[in-house]
Structure formats: structure tokens, C-alpha cells
Design a protein around this motif. Structure first.
Motif, PDB file in Angstrom:
ATOM      1  N   ALA A 178     -57.328 112.012  29.179  1.00  0.00           N
ATOM      2  CA  ALA A 178     -57.172 110.703  29.016  1.00  0.00           C
ATOM      3  C   ALA A 178     -56.226 110.639  28.032  1.00  0.00           C
ATOM      4  O   ALA A 178     -55.326 109.175  27.927  1.00  0.00           O
ATOM      5  N   LEU A 179     -56.145 110.976  26.797  1.00  0.00           N
ATOM      6  CA  LEU A 179     -54.861 110.438  25.579  1.00  0.00           C
ATOM      7  C   LEU A 179     -53.663 111.199  25.850  1.00  0.00           C
ATOM      8  O   LEU A 179     -52.715 111.140  25.433  1.00  0.00           O
ATOM      9  N   GLU A 180     -53.892 112.093  26.251  1.00  0.00           N
ATOM     10  CA  GLU A 180     -52.656 112.535  27.221  1.00  0.00           C
ATOM     11  C   GLU A 180     -52.166 111.385  27.913  1.00  0.00           C
ATOM     12  O   GLU A 180     -50.330 111.108  28.016  1.00  0.00           O
ATOM     13  N   LEU A 181     -52.121 110.856  29.198  1.00  0.00           N
ATOM     14  CA  LEU A 181     -52.347 109.833  30.048  1.00  0.00           C
ATOM     15  C   LEU A 181     -51.648 108.646  29.135  1.00  0.00           C
ATOM     16  O   LEU A 181     -50.927 107.885  29.262  1.00  0.00           O
ATOM     17  N   ALA A 182     -52.710 108.290  28.481  1.00  0.00           N
ATOM     18  CA  ALA A 182     -52.240 106.541  27.642  1.00  0.00           C
ATOM     19  C   ALA A 182     -52.983 107.149  26.102  1.00  0.00           C
ATOM     20  O   ALA A 182     -54.146 106.893  25.643  1.00  0.00           O
ATOM     21  N   PRO A 183     -51.727 107.634  25.210  1.00  0.00           N
ATOM     22  CA  PRO A 183     -52.391 108.081  23.660  1.00  0.00           C
ATOM     23  C   PRO A 183     -52.738 106.983  22.925  1.00  0.00           C
ATOM     24  O   PRO A 183     -53.121 106.672  21.898  1.00  0.00           O
ATOM     25  N   LYS A 184     -52.837 105.665  23.834  1.00  0.00           N
ATOM     26  CA  LYS A 184     -53.159 104.889  22.704  1.00  0.00           C
ATOM     27  C   LYS A 184     -54.765 103.945  23.538  1.00  0.00           C
ATOM     28  O   LYS A 184     -54.909 102.450  22.977  1.00  0.00           O
ATOM     29  N   HIS A 185     -55.106 104.563  23.888  1.00  0.00           N
ATOM     30  CA  HIS A 185     -56.731 104.294  24.516  1.00  0.00           C
ATOM     31  C   HIS A 185     -57.442 104.257  23.832  1.00  0.00           C
ATOM     32  O   HIS A 185     -58.004 104.952  22.993  1.00  0.00           O
ATOM     33  N   ALA A 186     -57.757 103.112  22.652  1.00  0.00           N
ATOM     34  CA  ALA A 186     -58.508 102.778  22.193  1.00  0.00           C
ATOM     35  C   ALA A 186     -60.395 103.537  22.211  1.00  0.00           C
ATOM     36  O   ALA A 186     -60.517 104.503  21.307  1.00  0.00           O
ATOM     37  N   GLU A 187     -60.995 103.009  23.453  1.00  0.00           N
ATOM     38  CA  GLU A 187     -61.884 103.534  23.851  1.00  0.00           C
ATOM     39  C   GLU A 187     -62.095 105.558  23.404  1.00  0.00           C
ATOM     40  O   GLU A 187     -63.272 105.868  23.686  1.00  0.00           O
TER      41      GLU A 187
END
Length: 285
Positions: A178-187
């Protein structure tokens, strides 16, 4: 009778009127409503992209109809009609999994008292999230929702049992993706902070680091990122408090209470945030 009662969906216990996002209000509020999970607004263009990506797993709808269905499901979620949101999302298969998993997961977290029923619902959420990972692997929330469902499930089992069953590894993989795809994913940052803190708290810093790559410093780093990305989000402050207590309950008691107080004073934008803030307020009593 008991099982029938356990399977019921308890209603949202607060005033839902402020969270009714009719018409264009949903689109206008969307960036703030989804600051934590980065869910894209489901307009017709987004719906068309989901239909194309899901291929054979996509529902038999055109882009406009899918956009309308997804918007209605999210409206139900935000106003606290979690059962309607879950059913509407589930009916759309993997394409509706994001709203469905979030709806059943938040409801089970706060509004289901029976422990066995909670576990069943998190299992159901995880199974649905798995279908999204298969059908929509390029969506950060496919992986994040899986981590969320498995993480809540593992908390219900006890961290020790979850580690033994290998659930921790699945949560870590899903969060990393998830963080690879969206580094600013707060949750996802928040969830990663809790992942590190729970394992360190359960088996000790040395074993946690050697066996699972879990470190207190990583927990602190990820929760700091989440707070920076979503300073007005109750859940970021709630989990900040939880992480502080997991890492050193005696030393961090006052700081955790301060974090819960911040969460309780956040102005909720939807039913989920109202439940987060209310939980935080309860910890202070």
C-alpha cells in the motif's frame, strides 16, 4: 435468539444529520473525508478505470451506473449507515470492496460487542479485501483494506496467536505494498506504526527486530508521518496514544492521555470520525 442478536447491525449511536452529504456535497467534502485513505472520488471516469482494471471480476454496469452506486455506498458509510454501505459495496464485488471493507470493519470495531461476531466480521472483511487484491492489485486501498481487516482480526485473537498463525507477515506485506503504491497514505502509516509497536510490546525489542523487522523507532516514525499528513484526524491521534502505551505504558501515560484528548477534540467530518473521537473521550474518563 442470542446468535440472531449478535448478527444484527447496531445503529450509529450519534446524530447523523451533519454527515449527510447529498448531491454535490459529497464531491466537495471528499478531499477532507478521504485525507486518511486517499480513496479517489468515484466519478464516471474513475468508475470506467475500475471496470477496465477489474476485467471479468467487474460488475455488469456501465461507468455512470457504477459511479452512482459507489457514491451512494460512500454516502451511506459517511452518515453511519454501515450495513447499507457494506451491502452496496459487497454487491459490486471487488470494485466495491473498498467501501464494503471499511464499513463492516468500522462497525465491527466500535458497534459489535460480541467477540466471536467481531472476528467473523473481520474474517468476512479480509476475504472481500483478498478479492480486491486479486482483481485490483494496483489500487493502494486493495492492500490497505486487507491489512486493516487482518490487523483487526489479529487484535481479536491476541497478538501471540496472530504471530503464530503468520498473520503479522501478511499485514506487513499488505502495508508495504500500500505504501509503495501510495507513499502518503496516512492510514497505512498509522497501521504500520501500530504493527511495529504491537510486536515490540508483545515479544520484546530484540526478538521483534530480528524476527519481524519490527522496531520502536519505526513505529514512532510512521505515526509522526500520519500525524503530519492528517493533523485533524481523530484516528491518527487515537493510534498515537495507543502506540505510546504499547512502547512504554508507564513512561508515556501522560503523553498518551494528551493524544486521546486531541482526538476527542477533533471535529468529526463523518460517522467514523465521530466514533473515533467518542472512543478517545471514553479513555479519558
Amino acid at each position: 435468539m442470542a446468535s440472531k442478536k449478535a448478527a444484527a447491525w447496531a445503529p450509529f449511536p450519534h446524530d447523523a444529520k451533519p454527515f449527510a452529504y447529498a448531491g454535490e456535497a459529497l464531491k466537495n467534502a471528499w478531499p477532507k473525508l478521504h485525507a486518511g485513505d486517499g480513496e479517489p472520488y468515484p466519478d464516471a471516469k474513475r468508475a470506467a478505470a475500475l471496470l477496465k482494471a477489474a476485467g471479468k471480476a467487474a460488475p455488469k454496469l456501465d461507468a455512470d451506473a457504477l459511479a452512482t452506486a459507489l457514491q451512494e455506498a460512500w454516502r451511506a458509510f459517511h452518515r453511519g449507515d454501515f450495513q447499507a454501505a457494506f451491502r452496496a459495496g459487497e454487491a459490486l464485488g471487488p470494485v466495491g470492496a473498498s467501501v464494503a471493507v471499511k464499513a463492516i470493519g468500522i462497525h465491527a470495531t466500535y458497534l459489535v460487542d460480541d467477540d466471536d461476531e467481531k472476528l467473523k466480521r473481520f474474517e468476512r472483511a479480509a476475504a472481500l479485501a483478498e478479492t480486491a487484491v486479486q482483481a485490483l492489485p494496483d489500487e493502494a486501498n486493495s492492500h490497505y483494506r486487507l491489512a486493516f481487516a487482518l490487523g483487526r482480526y489479529s487484535q481479536g485473537l491476541s497478538i501471540a496467536k496472530a504471530l503464530k498463525l503468520g498473520i503479522a507477515g501478511k499485514v506487513r506485506t499488505a502495508l508495504d505494498t500500500a505504501l509503495e503504491l501510495a507513499p502518503k497514505h496516512a492510514e497505512a502509516h498509522t497501521a504500520m506504526a501500530v504493527y511495529h509497536a504491537e510486536i515490540v510490546a508483545k515479544i520484546g525489542a530484540m526478538l521483534a527486530g530480528l524476527t519481524y523487522g519490527a522496531k520502536a523507532v519505526e513505529a514512532e516514525k510512521h505515526i509522526a508521518t500520519a500525524l503530519k499528513l492528517t493533523p485533524a484526524s481523530p484516528i491518527a491521534h487515537v493510534e498515537h496514544g495507543n502506540v505510546l502505551l504499547l512502547l512504554d505504558e508507564r513512561r508515556n501515560e501522560d503523553a498518551a492521555a494528551a493524544a486521546y484528548e486531541k482526538a476527542s477534540k477533533c471535529k468529526p467530518l463523518d460517522a467514523m470520525e465521530a466514533l473515533d473521537a467518542a472512543w478517545a473521550a471514553d479513555q479519558l474518563e
